[in-house]
Design an enzyme around this catalytic site. Sequence first.
Site, PDB file in Angstrom:
ATOM      1  N   THR A   1      -8.800   1.756  15.625  1.00  0.00           N
ATOM      2  CA  THR A   1      -8.523   1.169  16.737  1.00  0.00           C
ATOM      3  C   THR A   1      -8.987   1.969  17.783  1.00  0.00           C
ATOM      4  O   THR A   1      -9.284   3.138  17.658  1.00  0.00           O
ATOM      5  CB  THR A   1      -7.025   0.917  16.933  1.00  0.00           C
TER       6      THR A   1
ATOM      7  N   THR B   1       0.829  -3.321  13.270  1.00  0.00           N
ATOM      8  CA  THR B   1       0.053  -3.627  14.323  1.00  0.00           C
ATOM      9  C   THR B   1       0.995  -3.961  15.654  1.00  0.00           C
ATOM     10  O   THR B   1       0.780  -4.173  16.601  1.00  0.00           O
ATOM     11  CB  THR B   1      -0.902  -4.774  14.328  1.00  0.00           C
TER      12      THR B   1
ATOM     13  N   TYR C   1       1.555   4.087  17.692  1.00  0.00           N
ATOM     14  CA  TYR C   1       0.622   3.180  16.936  1.00  0.00           C
ATOM     15  C   TYR C   1      -0.691   3.927  17.032  1.00  0.00           C
ATOM     16  O   TYR C   1      -1.269   4.010  15.655  1.00  0.00           O
ATOM     17  CB  TYR C   1       0.380   1.744  17.752  1.00  0.00           C
TER      18      TYR C   1
ATOM     19  N   LEU D   1       0.916  -1.197  -0.133  1.00  0.00           N
ATOM     20  CA  LEU D   1       0.004   0.172   0.088  1.00  0.00           C
ATOM     21  C   LEU D   1       0.792   1.295  -0.184  1.00  0.00           C
ATOM     22  O   LEU D   1       0.381   2.176  -0.414  1.00  0.00           O
ATOM     23  CB  LEU D   1      -0.990   0.070   1.374  1.00  0.00           C
TER      24      LEU D   1
END
Length: 287
Positions: free
Chosen positions: A101, A62, A131, A37
């Site tokens: 998330t 992740t 993250y 991507l």
Amino acid sequence: MRVLVTGGNGQLGSEWVSYLNRQEVEFIALPSSDFDLTDHADTRRVMGNLKPDLIINCAGYTKVDQAEEEPEKAFAVNSEGVKNLADYCASNNIKLVHFSTDYVFPGTKEDLQNYPQGYSEDHSTDPVNTYGESKLAGEQAIRESGCEFIIIRVAWLCGKHGSNFVKKMLKMGREREELNVINDQLGCPSFAHNVVQNCWKLVAENKLGTYHICSEGKISWYDFAKEIFEQMEIQVNLKPVSSSEFPAKAKRPAFSLLNTQKISNITGIKLIDWKEGLKNLLAELRV
């Protein structure tokens, strides 16, 4: 309708493959190793060849702790890569489903008192780790692209595929007589099958926007582990401990419960109690 699942070999992507195999829909799933991507030209080449009507993006960085040491990689995948995808979708009239998330929220103990039912979709965001920042940047890129999108926020994701807390506890519970598990981080798990099932309902109903999908309840990781061992009848001396006893590179939110009122008002949506979700998952893992 032709569907493309990116990150098709991950925990959520594999769940989508299992689910779509039982639907009357044409789809292809690409593992992250076959589709980068972050490569602008590769994104356009793959999309141009496949010509999907819907993209379900399960690709993502992740590694929460490792992101603190390599933020460039986290942002490359979770932000810049998502922007590439969203921009292409906007230019070619493709609908995008993307997963985010609970870590986009600050998760303070004060919020636990002020928002006991959890964070709503429109609550202000303020991640406490890299993250979470990278995932929030990906959300923002999608909204700014102008494409038609569904953003699904999940928490404590676990399913029959890949690595997760349930599988880790089962392994450790069988190997050790005593376990310490954190008792001061509160939230609720999202079970992969329930996430996929409800997300597909949103697609079928032509819904757009941001939604939270997790099970019903509010628990700690200790509560979760205790129920795993009870349902599986595994004898282990389980001790609740504070987060300070498990120092990590990335800070974790003390409270990350997702409010699901918005999605629960949609006809056909079925959210499950966390104990029921765990029971269903453990049954799948026994097969």
